[in-house]
Design an enzyme around this catalytic site. Structure first.
Site, PDB file in Angstrom:
ATOM      1  N   ASP A 147      29.537  46.604  68.382  1.00  0.00           N
ATOM      2  CA  ASP A 147      30.580  47.636  68.395  1.00  0.00           C
ATOM      3  C   ASP A 147      31.833  47.133  69.119  1.00  0.00           C
ATOM      4  O   ASP A 147      32.956  47.436  68.719  1.00  0.00           O
ATOM      5  CB  ASP A 147      30.046  48.897  69.074  1.00  0.00           C
ATOM      6  CG  ASP A 147      28.917  49.501  68.265  1.00  0.00           C
ATOM      7  OD1 ASP A 147      28.956  49.414  67.022  1.00  0.00           O
ATOM      8  OD2 ASP A 147      27.966  50.047  68.864  1.00  0.00           O
ATOM      9  N   ARG A 207      37.646  45.541  69.027  1.00  0.00           N
ATOM     10  CA  ARG A 207      38.661  44.480  69.106  1.00  0.00           C
ATOM     11  C   ARG A 207      39.302  44.258  67.732  1.00  0.00           C
ATOM     12  O   ARG A 207      40.513  44.057  67.631  1.00  0.00           O
ATOM     13  CB  ARG A 207      37.980  43.203  69.599  1.00  0.00           C
ATOM     14  CG  ARG A 207      38.863  42.041  69.751  1.00  0.00           C
ATOM     15  CD  ARG A 207      39.264  41.798  71.215  1.00  0.00           C
ATOM     16  NE  ARG A 207      40.054  40.570  71.322  1.00  0.00           N
ATOM     17  CZ  ARG A 207      41.377  40.551  71.422  1.00  0.00           C
ATOM     18  NH1 ARG A 207      42.063  41.667  71.470  1.00  0.00           N
ATOM     19  NH2 ARG A 207      42.016  39.401  71.511  1.00  0.00           N
ATOM     20  N   GLU A 244      38.157  55.754  73.135  1.00  0.00           N
ATOM     21  CA  GLU A 244      38.654  56.654  74.174  1.00  0.00           C
ATOM     22  C   GLU A 244      39.678  56.004  75.077  1.00  0.00           C
ATOM     23  O   GLU A 244      39.748  54.776  75.171  1.00  0.00           O
ATOM     24  CB  GLU A 244      37.514  57.200  75.050  1.00  0.00           C
ATOM     25  CG  GLU A 244      36.890  56.238  76.048  1.00  0.00           C
ATOM     26  CD  GLU A 244      35.927  55.229  75.469  1.00  0.00           C
ATOM     27  OE1 GLU A 244      36.324  54.045  75.417  1.00  0.00           O
ATOM     28  OE2 GLU A 244      34.821  55.558  75.059  1.00  0.00           O
ATOM     29  N   ASP A 256      35.343  61.140  89.437  1.00  0.00           N
ATOM     30  CA  ASP A 256      35.509  59.677  89.399  1.00  0.00           C
ATOM     31  C   ASP A 256      36.536  59.284  88.339  1.00  0.00           C
ATOM     32  O   ASP A 256      37.092  58.185  88.390  1.00  0.00           O
ATOM     33  CB  ASP A 256      34.179  58.994  89.033  1.00  0.00           C
ATOM     34  CG  ASP A 256      33.230  58.926  90.204  1.00  0.00           C
ATOM     35  OD1 ASP A 256      33.634  59.308  91.326  1.00  0.00           O
ATOM     36  OD2 ASP A 256      32.073  58.509  90.004  1.00  0.00           O
ATOM     37  N   THR A 301      30.164  59.186  70.870  1.00  0.00           N
ATOM     38  CA  THR A 301      28.826  58.616  71.076  1.00  0.00           C
ATOM     39  C   THR A 301      28.869  57.417  72.030  1.00  0.00           C
ATOM     40  O   THR A 301      27.863  56.733  72.208  1.00  0.00           O
ATOM     41  CB  THR A 301      28.211  58.200  69.725  1.00  0.00           C
ATOM     42  OG1 THR A 301      29.193  57.474  68.982  1.00  0.00           O
ATOM     43  CG2 THR A 301      27.765  59.401  68.926  1.00  0.00           C
ATOM     44  N   SER A 352      27.685  59.492  77.617  1.00  0.00           N
ATOM     45  CA  SER A 352      26.982  59.174  78.873  1.00  0.00           C
ATOM     46  C   SER A 352      27.400  60.118  79.996  1.00  0.00           C
ATOM     47  O   SER A 352      26.710  60.236  80.999  1.00  0.00           O
ATOM     48  CB  SER A 352      27.281  57.740  79.309  1.00  0.00           C
ATOM     49  OG  SER A 352      27.022  56.849  78.266  1.00  0.00           O
TER      50      SER A 352
END
Ligand code: NAD
Ligand code: ATP
EC number: 2.7.1.23
Length: 294
Positions: free
Chosen positions: A74, A79, A150, A179, A190, A195
């Site tokens: 991924d 990139r 993101e 944070d 995803t 996470s």
């Protein structure tokens, strides 16, 4: 037909993947052009590519390429997107990595699926991206100022949390004490956002997700917003700088910097096959809905 081949690393299975791709495309008389850094790595490892052309910038890709084949995981697709940019060249992701959430073509299916591309038996998944503008301007954020997954702000050089004042179309939304904060596209839902407790969003939904990273607050939850809203972030904290990342790329900016994030006016096009679509991928690769009792 003309196809660009992109990759970043040479590892155990690279040789056989490249050989399969090249043999198939040459047999069909398709013009092939390799990303120069990948080309050099392949030549070093005794793959004979001297008969092919090379490209090294995104500008070279504007010359009528029909597809770009990304060989890697991924991270390599992320990139590749920085080369493809707004050229509308569809990306075919051959998975040589671990998860391969975006790169869905497995080595054993290369010939079968490339054949399907040539006979037009595939679909195109149009992926939304987000762009970043900073005020004052920052050189590191000028050239590649967009992300497929993101844009994230996070604390730097401190364990102390940062405060992220957040506005949507100039209307105050919240001050996240956390944070960091993730502004994710549906594609990125995803990735990091997941996470941090963010929702899984189908890739072609017209929305963005604002997901705080470890907020010290019971009421700060991920928020799904329409993708035509412009988000503004102002960060304060104990240190003078904070981190900004766009997919895999990261830089530091000073606390005086205001960031504006919005949907780009172009898409990244990912080649998809029905049997490797999003719903199957989340079942197969995220073990979506798996329940040992059933
Ligand atoms: N805690 C986390 O989950 C975390 C932290 C930082 C970055 N990331 C993700 O890693 C991406 C950068 O990739 P990298 O290769 O430089 O980092 P990396 O080497 O740490 O790999 C990140 C992992 O995320 C997976 N991934 C990336 N995009 C995905 C997507 N859209 N859907 C599902 N899985 C995805 C990759 O397959 C890989 O296994 C970022 O855009 C971000 O989404 C995740
Ligand atoms: N061209 C390649 N040939 C063989 N293996 C590769 C190639 N590119 C990447 N890989 C393998 O895949 C790993 C991950 O690659 P990459 O950074 O592209 O993806 P990633 O973001 O870590 O995602 P994933 O979890 O899908 O592998 C590399 O460390 C390497 O082991």
């Amino acid at each position: 037909m003309k196809i660009a081949i992109f990759g970043q690393y040479y590892q155990n299975n690279t040789h056989s993947i490249v050989e399969k791709v090249v043999a198939f495309l040459e047999q069909k008389n398709i013009e092939i052009c390799f990303y120069s850094i990948f080309y050099d790595k392949l030549i070093e490892n005794n793959i004979d590519l001297h008969r092919f052309k090379k490209f090294d910038t995104h500008e070279c890709l504007k010359e009528n390429f029909n597809f770009l084949i990304s060989i890697g995981g991924d991270g390599t697709i992320l990139r590749a997107a920085t080369f493809v940019r707004d050229s509308n060249i569809p990306i075919i992701g051959i998975n040589a990595g671990r998860l391969g959430f975006l790169a869905t073509v497995q080595e054993e299916n290369i010939e079968k699926l490339l054949h399907r591309v040539l006979v037009n038996d595939f679909s195109i998944s149009k992926r939304t991206l987000v762009s970043l503008n900073s005020h004052p301007e920052n050189k590191d954020l000028e050239d590649i100022n967009f992300a497929l997954n993101e844009i994230t702000v996070s604390r730097k050089d401190t364990t102390s949390m940062i405060t992220i004042e957040t506005f949507a179309n100039n209307e105050y939304l919240n001050s996240y004490w956390a944070d960091g904060l993730i502004i994710s596209t549906p594609t990125g839902s995803t990735g990091y956002s997941l996470s941090c407790g963010g929702p899984v969003i189908m890739p072609t939904a017209n929305c963005l997700i604002i997901t705080p990273i470890a907020p010290h607050n019971l009421t700060a939850r991920p928020l799904v917003i329409p993708d035509d809203l412009e988000i503004t972030l102002k960060v304060t904290g104990r240190e003078e700088q904070y981190l900004v990342s766009l997919d895999s790329r990261i830089t530091s900016v000073s606390n005086e910097t205001t960031l504006t994030i919005k949907k780009t006016n172009f898409h990244i096009l990912i080649v998809e096959f029905p049997e490797e679509g999003f719903l199957r991928t989340i079942r197969k690769k995220l073990l979506w809905g798996e329940d040992k009792r059933n």
